[in-house]
Enzyme design. Structure first.
Site, PDB file in Angstrom:
ATOM      1  N   LYS A  77      -1.922  -2.959  -0.759  1.00  0.00           N
ATOM      2  CA  LYS A  77      -0.290  -2.343  -0.636  1.00  0.00           C
ATOM      3  C   LYS A  77      -0.499  -1.347   0.663  1.00  0.00           C
ATOM      4  O   LYS A  77      -1.621  -0.665   0.689  1.00  0.00           O
ATOM      5  CB  LYS A  77       0.024  -1.742  -1.699  1.00  0.00           C
ATOM      6  CG  LYS A  77      -0.007  -2.319  -3.011  1.00  0.00           C
ATOM      7  CD  LYS A  77       1.350  -3.550  -2.982  1.00  0.00           C
ATOM      8  CE  LYS A  77       1.171  -4.503  -3.988  1.00  0.00           C
ATOM      9  NZ  LYS A  77       0.271  -5.514  -3.861  1.00  0.00           N
ATOM     10  N   ASP A  78       0.542  -1.421   1.310  1.00  0.00           N
ATOM     11  CA  ASP A  78       0.591  -0.946   2.509  1.00  0.00           C
ATOM     12  C   ASP A  78       0.416   0.914   2.536  1.00  0.00           C
ATOM     13  O   ASP A  78       1.095   1.319   1.496  1.00  0.00           O
ATOM     14  CB  ASP A  78       1.553  -1.182   3.637  1.00  0.00           C
ATOM     15  CG  ASP A  78       1.446  -0.854   4.955  1.00  0.00           C
ATOM     16  OD1 ASP A  78       0.782  -1.730   5.723  1.00  0.00           O
ATOM     17  OD2 ASP A  78       1.793   0.253   5.363  1.00  0.00           O
ATOM     18  N   LYS A  79      -0.024   1.328   3.386  1.00  0.00           N
ATOM     19  CA  LYS A  79       0.026   2.745   3.670  1.00  0.00           C
ATOM     20  C   LYS A  79       1.623   3.252   3.697  1.00  0.00           C
ATOM     21  O   LYS A  79       2.077   4.455   3.128  1.00  0.00           O
ATOM     22  CB  LYS A  79      -0.614   3.320   4.849  1.00  0.00           C
ATOM     23  CG  LYS A  79      -0.714   4.687   5.109  1.00  0.00           C
ATOM     24  CD  LYS A  79      -1.708   5.136   6.217  1.00  0.00           C
ATOM     25  CE  LYS A  79      -1.670   6.650   6.576  1.00  0.00           C
ATOM     26  NZ  LYS A  79      -2.587   6.942   7.706  1.00  0.00           N
ATOM     27  N   PRO A 344       5.941  -3.203   7.842  1.00  0.00           N
ATOM     28  CA  PRO A 344       4.379  -2.576   7.543  1.00  0.00           C
ATOM     29  C   PRO A 344       3.882  -3.112   6.235  1.00  0.00           C
ATOM     30  O   PRO A 344       3.495  -2.467   5.359  1.00  0.00           O
ATOM     31  CB  PRO A 344       4.593  -1.131   7.434  1.00  0.00           C
ATOM     32  CG  PRO A 344       5.856  -0.853   6.913  1.00  0.00           C
ATOM     33  CD  PRO A 344       6.945  -2.028   7.416  1.00  0.00           C
TER      34      PRO A 344
END
Length: 349
Positions: A77-79, A344
């Site tokens: 999972k993205d930051k 993102p």
């Protein structure tokens, strides 16, 4: 991705912007199974803000006193988001959730299970995305059309790397190119997998774009490999007059090629379309054998049923929807917004 086809191209986009503040981009992982409550592996459902999955794994493994390499996750999972997901650790004790909290990371649930979590142990991802300055009425019209027509299951731009370089290296590797980049990818398993999968995704996107351009997005072609959308089972289309209506009803979808040396073959007209694509690329199916286990090939659904719920915000709207693993929210938001839909997203495949 800006030149990728749209299924709602004739409708105006909502415009607006997707800010990269974590609160504007929420992703909840939908697991393939829930922990049983018993077993040697500690399962933690975590919420993170401004931290990557690997960073969360490292922090929790250290706090639990277990090697990071033994920790498990189902998807990255993205930051730059607020995300929830399950993580697993081979830990004997059940900790207090508060004791594991740190900046941008908190534990929501504690459980146990018999096995370690591994990549792919996820059914779907649920998205909540805030579009600032977007026109709600336009988004609603596009969402209604998308629900009726289906979502093209294209790969998002993050799959291909900066300026598509990963896909270029993947093609070079499969063709036995002696360039330094290709040789380096051949020696490094991670780079080899990354590059080859990017090239496979590029070819899939081109295959799907051609289907859409030829008016074959929501129907079956003789010899198509079709995928049952409820079970994932594959079968070959013998009669488009029978299977075409099933495609339209979202029971099945044409399953496009993620080309590889063990790919389930299409037949007839569908096979001819795939062979023309490879010929235009100057590559043969046998070339994928150079990729070994990273290039065996598989089939990916071309068309998905997606229902987007929209709610007004003071300065735009909130879009909520669910996608199966490996599908990209960017593709949905391009249909709604038409521009400014870069997200993102972490690439999980």
């Amino acid at each position: 991705m800006t030149d990728a086809p749209l299924v709602t191209a004739e409708l105006p986009g909502s415009g607006g912007s997707l800010r990269r503040s974590p609160e504007d981009f929420r992703v909840d992982e939908v697991p393939a199974y829930l922990p049983s409550g018993a077993g040697p592996h500690l399962y933690l459902r975590v919420e993170k803000r401004g931290r990557t999955t690997r960073d969360a794994l490292r922090t929790l493994a250290r706090a639990l006193g277990v090697p990071e390499r033994d920790a498990g996750y189902a998807g990255l999972k993205d930051k730059d988001a607020v995300t929830t997901q399950w993580l697993s650790f081979p830990a004997a004790r059940d900790p207090e959730p508060q004791a594991l909290a740190s900046e941008g990371l908190r534990v929501l649930e504690v459980s146990r299970h018999a096995n370690k979590l591994r990549p792919g142990h996820v059914r779907a991802n649920r998205f909540q995305l805030a579009v600032r300055g977007g026109d709600l009425a336009r988004a609603q019209a596009a969402a209604a059309a998308l629900a009726e027509r289906g979502l093209p299951n294209l790969f998002g731009p993050q799959r291909f790397g900066t300026e598509g370089r990963n896909a270029e290296v993947g093609r070079a590797l499969l063709l036995g190119d002696p360039s330094p980049e290709a040789r380096r990818a051949a020696r490094d398993r991670f780079l080899r997998r990354l590059s080859i999968s990017a090239y496979q995704a590029l070819l899939f996107n081109r295959w799907l774009a051609e289907r859409m351009a030829d008016g074959l997005f929501a129907t079956a072609v003789a010899g198509d490999v079709l995928k049952k959308l409820d079970t994932g089972g594959l079968f070959t289309c013998a009669d488009p007059a029978v299977d075409g209506p099933r495609v339209q009803r979202f029971e099945v979808s044409p399953a496009g090629p993620m080309f590889g040396h063990k790919l389930r073959a299409a037949e007839g007209e569908a096979l001819a379309r795939e062979e023309r694509l490879l010929a235009a690329e100057g590559i043969q199916l046998s070339d994928f054998a150079r990729g070994g286990g990273e290039a065996e090939g598989t089939r990916r659904a071309a068309r998905l049923r997606v229902e987007v719920a929209l709610a007004p915000l003071e300065d735009g709207y909130l879009a909520t929807f669910e996608l199966p693993k490996g599908s990209y929210a960017t593709v949905v938001m391009r249909e709604l917004m038409k521009a400014g839909a870069e997200l993102p997203e972490a690439d999980e495949d």
